[in-house]
Design a protein around this motif. Sequence first.
Motif: not given
Length: 413
Positions: A321-329, A343-352
Amino acid sequence: MSNPGVIVIGAGVVGLSAALAAQARGLSVTVIDREGPAAGASAGNAGAFAFTDILPLASPGILWKAPKWLLDPLGPLSVPPAYALRIAPWMFRFWRACSAARVAHSTVAQTALMDLSKAELEPFLAATGTLDMLRRDGNLQVYEGEGELRASLPGWQARTDHGIEFHHMTAREMADLQPGLAPRFTHGTFTPGWYSIADPKLFTLALAERFRAQGGKLVRAEVTALRPLEVGVELTTAAGAGLRADQVVIAAGAYSHRIARTLGERIPLETERGYNTTLPGDAFDLRTQVTFGGHGFVVSRLSTGIRVGGAVELGGLDLPPNYKRAEAMLKKAQAFLPGLKPQGGVQWFGFRPSLPDSLPAIGRARATPRVIHAFGHGHLGLTQSAGTARLVADLLTGQPPAIDLSAFSPQRF
Ligand SMILES: Cc1cc2nc3c(=O)[nH]c(=O)nc-3n(C[C@H](O)[C@H](O)[C@H](O)COP(=O)(O)OP(=O)(O)OC[C@H]3O[C@@H](n4cnc5c(N)ncnc54)[C@H](O)[C@@H]3O)c2cc1C
């Protein structure tokens, strides 16, 4: 191990809903998942029952937006160079599905599945003791300028044709509904018939618990192959062959095609990878789900926090995964909702799990009628889970399916 009547592969929202619907018809059901319930996309999605989203993603509109989106490496749509060649055949099929005739055909099918899913949802939630998790708080799609609203009007006209309620809004009306939007959002459209779930992971876990409490068996194992028998189906897991079932349902999300392949079937399932960040509940006073359609993400109010996410990355199942996408959003969300505390976020990524024409595969396998495919719901797996469950139960019990399944045929490609 004994020989259970039905084995469902996959304990995501689709598999568990199907398992519960089969149980309700008196069938003996086992669910097998390699990681346990709610391990996949069903845990981290945006929680929307997007019943009004009847237009397939594969449509001329997306073809207009895609080139601009692709220019931004962290934008709403991306194709990692390492996967560009692999995804090309799927993209070609997606492009072919964007013709006016194909879109009209898919919209009719999608609408039928949406109507069924909406009709089935509340009875399903009531029967599974999860009705208190349903929220009827609608969705607000926001636009930067009148031009963006005007560009969206053909889509809204199609929804009018299908009797879907919505209200276009001025900035002032939006401020009453959802205070705190940046002034760049001058117009919006509110769809009250868009529901959500308090938290998709807790919901999926609650379904698993209900399934177990009603006598269902949950087994942790990876299914590596299926083989039709004269009567029944043999499943191979890491522990070896020998597991048998009268009927099998493949509901393994974005991995389902790998299992179908062992029956000799090639289904062009790909994944649209998505990302999000879940912030603490007090990060923003969110009153409805807000969709920033021009930027490909939504902000959802869950019982467990404020979730900021979306994006489509056509990067397959194996790239990291490239969590920079979560950061950009999240950065964009801060600009669009100026009071948002990041602040205080939890990142996630998943497969549609996505098929090129934006419709799922629901129907029997080519190799044997005893295997039923139930996967490929793309952006709408939660939304269409109760409807899919009903259809799977119809097929398992030999009843005529509640809607015409020809557009969802796994063999349509
Ligand atoms: C960022 C994002 C936001 C989304 N937002 C929404 C939304 O708001 N509303 C909506 O309707 N949809 C949304 N979706 C889509 C939705 O999450 C999916 O369509 C849905 O979760 C698919 O459910 P599933 O049960 O088919 O798959 P999954 O939830 O992925 O479950 C599949 C299961 O199969 C198991 N499995 C896989 N292979 C094997 C094997 N070989 N053997 C045994 N087990 C196996 C996995 O461990 C997993 O538990 C979103 C998706 C993303 C990524």
